[in-house]
Design an enzyme around this catalytic site. Structure first.
Site, short mmCIF file in Angstrom:
data_model
loop_
_atom_site.label_atom_id
_atom_site.label_comp_id
_atom_site.label_asym_id
_atom_site.label_seq_id
_atom_site.Cartn_x
_atom_site.Cartn_y
_atom_site.Cartn_z
CB CYS A 107 -0.91 0.01 1.23
SG CYS A 107 -1.98 1.47 1.31
CD GLU A 145 -1.27 -2.18 -5.69
OE1 GLU A 145 -0.30 -1.79 -6.40
OE2 GLU A 145 -1.20 -2.31 -4.46
#
Length: 223
Positions: free
Chosen positions: A2, A104
Protein backbone atom coordinates in the site's frame (compact mmCIF):
# COMPACT_ATOMS: atom_id res chain seq x y z
CA UNK A 1 1.75 -3.25 -0.83
CA UNK A 2 0.00 0.00 0.00
CA UNK A 3 1.77 3.11 -1.22
CA UNK A 4 -0.97 5.68 -1.80
CA UNK A 5 -4.46 6.28 -0.40
CA UNK A 6 -7.19 8.88 0.14
CA UNK A 7 -9.14 10.38 3.01
CA UNK A 8 -11.93 12.61 1.77
CA UNK A 9 -14.56 12.18 4.49
CA UNK A 10 -15.50 15.29 6.46
CA UNK A 11 -14.39 15.68 10.06
CA UNK A 12 -17.81 14.95 11.57
CA UNK A 13 -18.16 11.69 9.63
CA UNK A 14 -14.73 10.54 10.83
CA UNK A 15 -15.48 11.41 14.44
CA UNK A 16 -18.79 9.54 14.33
CA UNK A 17 -17.28 6.50 12.60
CA UNK A 18 -14.49 6.10 15.16
CA UNK A 19 -16.08 7.35 18.37
CA UNK A 20 -13.93 10.46 18.71
CA UNK A 21 -14.97 13.36 20.91
CA UNK A 22 -12.26 15.92 20.36
CA UNK A 23 -11.81 18.00 17.22
CA UNK A 24 -9.35 16.81 14.58
CA UNK A 25 -6.89 19.69 14.68
CA UNK A 26 -5.42 20.63 11.31
CA UNK A 27 -7.47 17.99 9.46
CA UNK A 28 -7.57 18.42 5.68
CA UNK A 29 -9.04 15.89 3.22
CA UNK A 30 -6.57 14.49 0.70
CA UNK A 31 -6.90 12.78 -2.68
CA UNK A 32 -3.34 11.50 -2.71
CA UNK A 33 -1.72 10.58 0.61
CA UNK A 34 1.85 9.39 0.11
CA UNK A 35 4.71 7.99 2.22
CA UNK A 36 6.54 10.62 4.22
CA UNK A 37 3.39 12.64 4.81
CA UNK A 38 1.59 13.03 8.14
CA UNK A 39 -1.41 10.72 8.32
CA UNK A 40 -4.45 10.69 10.58
CA UNK A 41 -4.13 7.86 13.10
CA UNK A 42 -5.92 6.70 16.24
CA UNK A 43 -4.51 5.07 19.37
CA UNK A 44 -6.05 4.28 22.76
CA UNK A 45 -4.36 5.91 25.75
CA UNK A 46 -5.99 3.61 28.32
CA UNK A 47 -8.93 5.96 28.91
CA UNK A 48 -10.15 6.97 25.46
CA UNK A 49 -9.38 6.95 21.77
CA UNK A 50 -7.06 9.72 20.66
CA UNK A 51 -6.62 10.94 17.11
CA UNK A 52 -3.46 12.60 15.88
CA UNK A 53 -0.92 12.65 13.09
CA UNK A 54 2.05 10.42 12.49
CA UNK A 55 4.57 10.39 9.69
CA UNK A 56 3.98 7.50 7.30
CA UNK A 57 7.14 5.38 7.28
CA UNK A 58 8.15 3.66 10.49
CA UNK A 59 11.28 4.81 12.31
CA UNK A 60 11.94 2.34 15.16
CA UNK A 61 12.92 3.87 18.49
CA UNK A 62 16.38 2.29 18.19
CA UNK A 63 17.11 3.55 14.65
CA UNK A 64 20.21 5.68 14.15
CA UNK A 65 18.89 7.44 11.05
CA UNK A 66 15.22 8.49 10.58
CA UNK A 67 15.60 8.04 6.82
CA UNK A 68 14.96 4.35 7.41
CA UNK A 69 11.27 5.28 7.48
CA UNK A 70 11.11 5.53 3.68
CA UNK A 71 11.86 1.80 3.51
CA UNK A 72 9.25 0.88 6.12
CA UNK A 73 5.92 2.16 4.87
CA UNK A 74 4.47 -1.39 4.98
CA UNK A 75 4.95 -4.47 7.17
CA UNK A 76 4.05 -7.99 6.01
CA UNK A 77 1.49 -9.52 8.37
CA UNK A 78 2.89 -13.01 7.76
CA UNK A 79 6.28 -12.17 9.29
CA UNK A 80 5.54 -9.15 11.47
CA UNK A 81 5.73 -11.27 14.64
CA UNK A 82 9.34 -12.23 13.82
CA UNK A 83 10.97 -9.02 12.62
CA UNK A 84 12.87 -7.02 15.26
CA UNK A 85 11.45 -3.75 13.91
CA UNK A 86 7.84 -4.87 14.36
CA UNK A 87 7.54 -7.67 16.94
CA UNK A 88 7.56 -5.36 19.98
CA UNK A 89 5.13 -2.96 18.33
CA UNK A 90 2.69 -5.73 17.41
CA UNK A 91 2.31 -6.61 21.07
CA UNK A 92 1.77 -3.09 22.39
CA UNK A 93 1.81 -0.27 19.80
CA UNK A 94 -1.03 -0.82 17.37
CA UNK A 95 -2.97 1.98 15.72
CA UNK A 96 -5.77 2.71 13.28
CA UNK A 97 -4.74 4.58 10.12
CA UNK A 98 -7.83 6.26 8.67
CA UNK A 99 -8.72 6.12 4.96
CA UNK A 100 -11.65 5.84 2.60
CA UNK A 101 -9.90 4.33 -0.43
CA UNK A 102 -6.46 3.30 -1.63
CA UNK A 103 -4.71 2.99 -4.97
CA UNK A 104 -3.06 0.05 -6.64
CA UNK A 105 -1.37 -0.18 -10.04
CA UNK A 106 -2.61 -3.03 -12.25
CA UNK A 107 0.00 -4.40 -14.64
CA UNK A 108 -1.19 -4.35 -18.25
CA UNK A 109 1.37 -5.38 -20.87
CA UNK A 110 3.87 -2.51 -20.97
CA UNK A 111 2.12 -0.15 -18.57
CA UNK A 112 0.51 0.08 -15.16
CA UNK A 113 -3.07 1.25 -14.76
CA UNK A 114 -3.85 3.01 -11.47
CA UNK A 115 -7.01 1.75 -9.77
CA UNK A 116 -8.96 3.22 -6.88
CA UNK A 117 -10.18 0.63 -4.36
CA UNK A 118 -12.98 1.21 -1.84
CA UNK A 119 -15.11 -0.77 0.54
CA UNK A 120 -18.23 -2.03 -1.17
CA UNK A 121 -20.31 0.37 0.95
CA UNK A 122 -17.79 3.20 0.32
CA UNK A 123 -17.51 3.97 4.05
CA UNK A 124 -14.47 5.34 5.79
CA UNK A 125 -12.30 2.56 7.27
CA UNK A 126 -9.08 1.84 9.17
CA UNK A 127 -5.88 0.15 8.05
CA UNK A 128 -4.18 -1.95 10.71
CA UNK A 129 -1.09 0.03 11.66
CA UNK A 130 1.88 -0.10 14.00
CA UNK A 131 3.58 2.98 15.45
CA UNK A 132 6.67 4.02 17.36
CA UNK A 133 8.32 7.08 18.87
CA UNK A 134 11.83 8.09 17.80
CA UNK A 135 13.76 10.67 19.77
CA UNK A 136 16.32 12.70 17.88
CA UNK A 137 18.11 15.89 18.86
CA UNK A 138 14.94 17.93 18.50
CA UNK A 139 11.27 17.04 19.04
CA UNK A 140 10.20 13.37 19.16
CA UNK A 141 9.09 11.84 15.87
CA UNK A 142 5.97 9.67 15.80
CA UNK A 143 5.79 7.35 12.80
CA UNK A 144 3.68 4.45 11.57
CA UNK A 145 3.49 1.63 9.05
CA UNK A 146 0.56 -0.14 7.37
CA UNK A 147 0.27 -3.92 7.61
CA UNK A 148 -0.26 -5.87 4.39
CA UNK A 149 -1.40 -9.40 3.60
CA UNK A 150 -2.05 -11.67 0.62
CA UNK A 151 -4.72 -10.27 -1.67
CA UNK A 152 -8.27 -11.50 -1.23
CA UNK A 153 -10.52 -12.48 -4.13
CA UNK A 154 -11.53 -8.88 -4.78
CA UNK A 155 -7.92 -7.75 -5.15
CA UNK A 156 -6.22 -10.68 -6.87
CA UNK A 157 -6.65 -9.34 -10.40
CA UNK A 158 -4.93 -6.09 -9.39
CA UNK A 159 -2.06 -7.18 -7.15
CA UNK A 160 -0.91 -10.11 -5.03
CA UNK A 161 -0.80 -7.98 -1.86
CA UNK A 162 -3.27 -5.68 -0.11
CA UNK A 163 -3.40 -3.58 3.07
CA UNK A 164 -5.04 -5.11 6.13
CA UNK A 165 -8.40 -3.35 6.53
CA UNK A 166 -9.86 -3.86 9.98
CA UNK A 167 -13.50 -4.94 10.27
CA UNK A 168 -15.42 -2.34 12.27
CA UNK A 169 -16.10 -4.85 15.06
CA UNK A 170 -12.37 -5.48 15.52
CA UNK A 171 -11.05 -1.91 15.67
CA UNK A 172 -11.38 -1.56 19.44
CA UNK A 173 -9.57 -4.84 20.02
CA UNK A 174 -6.75 -3.80 17.72
CA UNK A 175 -5.93 -0.58 19.59
CA UNK A 176 -6.62 -1.87 23.10
CA UNK A 177 -3.55 -0.67 25.07
CA UNK A 178 -3.00 -3.94 26.93
CA UNK A 179 -0.09 -5.98 25.63
CA UNK A 180 -0.78 -9.18 23.73
CA UNK A 181 1.38 -12.01 22.50
CA UNK A 182 2.63 -11.09 19.02
CA UNK A 183 2.17 -14.67 17.78
CA UNK A 184 -1.54 -14.52 18.66
CA UNK A 185 -1.89 -11.34 16.63
CA UNK A 186 -0.07 -12.93 13.72
CA UNK A 187 -2.63 -15.76 13.66
CA UNK A 188 -5.47 -13.24 13.89
CA UNK A 189 -4.13 -11.22 10.95
CA UNK A 190 -3.71 -14.33 8.81
CA UNK A 191 -7.27 -15.52 9.21
CA UNK A 192 -9.39 -12.42 9.75
CA UNK A 193 -11.91 -12.09 6.93
CA UNK A 194 -11.64 -8.89 4.90
CA UNK A 195 -14.65 -6.78 3.89
CA UNK A 196 -15.73 -6.76 0.25
CA UNK A 197 -13.95 -4.29 -2.04
CA UNK A 198 -14.81 -2.59 -5.31
CA UNK A 199 -12.48 -0.78 -7.71
CA UNK A 200 -12.34 1.34 -10.85
CA UNK A 201 -9.59 2.80 -13.09
CA UNK A 202 -8.36 6.36 -12.62
CA UNK A 203 -6.01 8.67 -14.46
CA UNK A 204 -2.21 8.44 -14.21
CA UNK A 205 -2.55 11.93 -12.73
CA UNK A 206 -2.42 10.16 -9.36
CA UNK A 207 1.07 8.80 -10.10
CA UNK A 208 2.62 12.11 -9.08
CA UNK A 209 2.34 12.53 -5.31
CA UNK A 210 2.31 16.32 -5.79
CA UNK A 211 -1.08 16.06 -7.49
CA UNK A 212 -3.83 16.32 -4.90
CA UNK A 213 -7.15 17.14 -6.51
CA UNK A 214 -10.38 15.56 -7.72
CA UNK A 215 -8.76 14.38 -10.94
CA UNK A 216 -6.92 11.73 -8.86
CA UNK A 217 -10.20 9.86 -8.25
CA UNK A 218 -12.06 10.62 -11.47
CA UNK A 219 -13.09 7.43 -13.24
CA UNK A 220 -11.77 6.80 -16.76
CA UNK A 221 -12.52 4.20 -19.40
CA UNK A 222 -9.92 1.47 -19.02
CA UNK A 223 -7.99 0.93 -22.21
Amino acid sequence: MCGRYTLLADELAIKEAFGLHRSLDFYEPSYNIAPGQKVLSIIHDGKERRAGYMKWGLVPSWAKDPKIGYKMINARSETVHEKPSFKRLLSSKRCLIIADSFYEWKKKLDKKQPMRIQLENKDVFAFAGLWDKWQGDEEPLFTCTILTRQANQDMQELHHRMPVILPKAREEEWIEPKSHNSVDWKYWLDYEKQDRLIHYPVSTHVNNAKNNDEKCISAIIEE
